[in-house]
Design an enzyme around this catalytic site. Structure first.
Site, PDB file in Angstrom:
ATOM      1  N   ARG A 237       0.862  -1.172   0.000  1.00  0.00           N
ATOM      2  CA  ARG A 237       0.000   0.000   0.000  1.00  0.00           C
ATOM      3  C   ARG A 237       0.905   1.231   0.000  1.00  0.00           C
ATOM      4  O   ARG A 237       1.993   1.232   0.599  1.00  0.00           O
ATOM      5  CB  ARG A 237      -0.894   0.018   1.252  1.00  0.00           C
ATOM      6  CG  ARG A 237      -2.044  -1.005   1.195  1.00  0.00           C
ATOM      7  CD  ARG A 237      -3.111  -0.616   0.188  1.00  0.00           C
ATOM      8  NE  ARG A 237      -4.275  -1.506   0.208  1.00  0.00           N
ATOM      9  CZ  ARG A 237      -4.407  -2.569  -0.587  1.00  0.00           C
ATOM     10  NH1 ARG A 237      -3.421  -2.911  -1.431  1.00  0.00           N
ATOM     11  NH2 ARG A 237      -5.505  -3.312  -0.553  1.00  0.00           N
ATOM     12  N   GLU A 266      -4.588   7.520  -4.392  1.00  0.00           N
ATOM     13  CA  GLU A 266      -4.923   6.824  -5.616  1.00  0.00           C
ATOM     14  C   GLU A 266      -6.357   7.184  -6.047  1.00  0.00           C
ATOM     15  O   GLU A 266      -7.194   7.392  -5.176  1.00  0.00           O
ATOM     16  CB  GLU A 266      -4.838   5.297  -5.412  1.00  0.00           C
ATOM     17  CG  GLU A 266      -3.444   4.800  -5.136  1.00  0.00           C
ATOM     18  CD  GLU A 266      -3.381   3.281  -4.975  1.00  0.00           C
ATOM     19  OE1 GLU A 266      -4.384   2.587  -5.231  1.00  0.00           O
ATOM     20  OE2 GLU A 266      -2.326   2.791  -4.561  1.00  0.00           O
ATOM     21  N   HIS A 284      -1.696   0.432  -9.739  1.00  0.00           N
ATOM     22  CA  HIS A 284      -2.286  -0.544  -8.808  1.00  0.00           C
ATOM     23  C   HIS A 284      -2.871  -1.739  -9.582  1.00  0.00           C
ATOM     24  O   HIS A 284      -4.080  -2.010  -9.543  1.00  0.00           O
ATOM     25  CB  HIS A 284      -3.359   0.109  -7.948  1.00  0.00           C
ATOM     26  CG  HIS A 284      -3.643  -0.672  -6.705  1.00  0.00           C
ATOM     27  ND1 HIS A 284      -4.078  -0.088  -5.535  1.00  0.00           N
ATOM     28  CD2 HIS A 284      -3.574  -1.981  -6.437  1.00  0.00           C
ATOM     29  CE1 HIS A 284      -4.277  -1.022  -4.600  1.00  0.00           C
ATOM     30  NE2 HIS A 284      -3.965  -2.179  -5.140  1.00  0.00           N
TER      31      HIS A 284
HETATM   32  C1  8YV Z   1      -7.347  -5.153  -5.575  1.00  0.00           C
HETATM   33  C2  8YV Z   1      -5.517  -5.098  -3.992  1.00  0.00           C
HETATM   34  O1  8YV Z   1      -7.715  -5.737  -6.741  1.00  0.00           O
HETATM   35  O2  8YV Z   1      -6.379  -7.178  -3.388  1.00  0.00           O
HETATM   36  C3  8YV Z   1      -5.927  -6.092  -2.977  1.00  0.00           C
HETATM   37  O3  8YV Z   1      -5.766  -5.762  -1.786  1.00  0.00           O
HETATM   38  O4  8YV Z   1      -4.905  -4.128  -3.701  1.00  0.00           O
HETATM   39  C4  8YV Z   1      -5.887  -5.357  -5.408  1.00  0.00           C
HETATM   40  O5  8YV Z   1      -5.569  -6.654  -5.736  1.00  0.00           O
HETATM   41  C5  8YV Z   1      -7.710  -3.688  -5.656  1.00  0.00           C
HETATM   42  O6  8YV Z   1      -7.573  -3.191  -4.383  1.00  0.00           O
HETATM   43  C6  8YV Z   1      -9.152  -3.492  -6.158  1.00  0.00           C
HETATM   44  O7  8YV Z   1      -9.904  -4.612  -6.029  1.00  0.00           O
END
Ligand code: 8YV
Length: 322
Positions: A237, A266, A284
């Site tokens: 993150r 973001e 992302h």
């Molecule tokens: C997600 C992600 O796809 O799974 C997570 O925590 O950060 C990504 O794989 C994104 O957050 C939206 O779904």
């Protein structure tokens, strides 16, 4: 009367169709106005929610009177107020495991792209600047046999370590809240302090969950310990790294390069990061392959249906009160 489900982000169309056939579905649409206001209105009589990428907490869920489950299409759950959900006895399910290998692939893509400056040299070539044999300005750094430091040896961190060990003969270091010898032994990974990892790694990959302990874990003091030829990769993150400190470290060439898939804010539409030619920036996309997003949506759908039927979902974040 069918139970009511709030879909709070874009989800797989097949899954949406299945939900619409089974439940009373309300979709949150950012084009129709303030999303939080839409969520507050929609959750008043909702039984379940499904989606990702929204902050759901005491403020946005205050009007929810009979919410049983939030099924997140994500492995990370830092945008949900877990203490509030536990207090309200609302299940939170997520989608771990199904995205592990895809996300680890992306981490290594960023590592290699930053090491060999692929985006920058791609543009350099395409804009006609290749007029003689390349020189030091186009040199990258080696990966094979180098030291890979993994911060966060969770499922995804372990998958990244496997790639380094088996694929590139790398020496693996890791830092974690607790040692994981049963995992580390598979790739001869050595546990070490964060400082030791930063000082000794040629590549540092950040793969931790975002929580109180990992917020701004990598700031100016940590970056200053890295080697000048080192590459930093972040697929966790954005808030795990102090972005301004990273910009300064890159501008002063304290480290060689960075590969980033996540950011403090973001979507990121403007940033000083974009002016730094040794930074690879992706939007992302860690889990963003069609097949993996389908698996995530399938798992999130099953979790939601289980929760609505009163069965404990298979991948529950907060099983304690369930
Ligand atoms: C997600 C992600 O796809 O799974 C997570 O925590 O950060 C990504 O794989 C994104 O957050 C939206 O779904």
């Amino acid at each position: 009367m069918n139970q009511k489900v709030v879909v709070f982000s874009q989800i797989d169309p097949d899954i949406l169709a299945r939900l619409q056939a089974q439940y009373q579905v309300v979709q949150i649409n950012p084009k129709l106005g303030d999303v939080n206001q839409q969520i507050s209105a929609a959750v008043q009589d909702a039984d379940g929610m499904i989606g990702a990428g929204r902050v759901l907490n005491a403020s946005t869920l205050a009007t929810a009177k009979k919410l049983k489950i939030i099924s997140s299409v994500s492995v990370g759950y830092d945008n949900y107020d877990l203490a509030y959900l536990n207090q309200q006895k609302i299940w939170l399910a997520n989608t771990p495991y199904v995205l592990t290998e895809t996300t680890a692939d992306l981490a290594f893509t960023l590592l290699m792209s930053a090491a060999r400056q692929v985006p920058r040299l791609d543009q350099w070539t395409k804009t006609g600047q290749w007029q003689r044999t390349v020189g030091a300005a186009q040199f990258g750094v080696d990966v094979f046999g180098k030291t890979l430091g993994i911060i966060g040896l969770g499922t995804i961190g372990a998958a990244i370590a496997r790639r380094g060990f088996h694929g590139f003969n790398m020496n693996i270091l890791y830092h974690n809240r607790q040692e994981k010898p049963e995992v580390a032994e598979a790739f001869n990974a050595q546990y070490c302090s964060l400082n030791t990892l930063l000082q000794q790694s040629d590549f540092v990959v950040v793969a931790v969950d975002l929580n109180a302990d990992s917020q701004a874990l990598i700031a100016a003091a940590e970056l200053a310990q890295m080697q000048a030829h080192a590459v930093l990769v972040n697929i966790s993150r954005g808030s795990v790294i102090d972005e301004n400190a990273l910009i300064e470290a890159l501008k002063s060439q304290q480290i060689f390069a960075a590969g980033l898939d996540v950011y403090q804010k973001e979507p990121l539409q403007s940033s000083e990061l974009f002016q730094l030619d040794r930074v690879v920036t992706l939007p992302h996309v860690g889990s963003a392959t069609a097949a993996t997003r389908k698996k995530m949506a399938e798992l999130a759908y099953k979790n939601l249906v289980d929760g609505l039927d009163g069965r404990k979902p298979r991948t529950l974040v907060n099983p304690s009160f369930g």
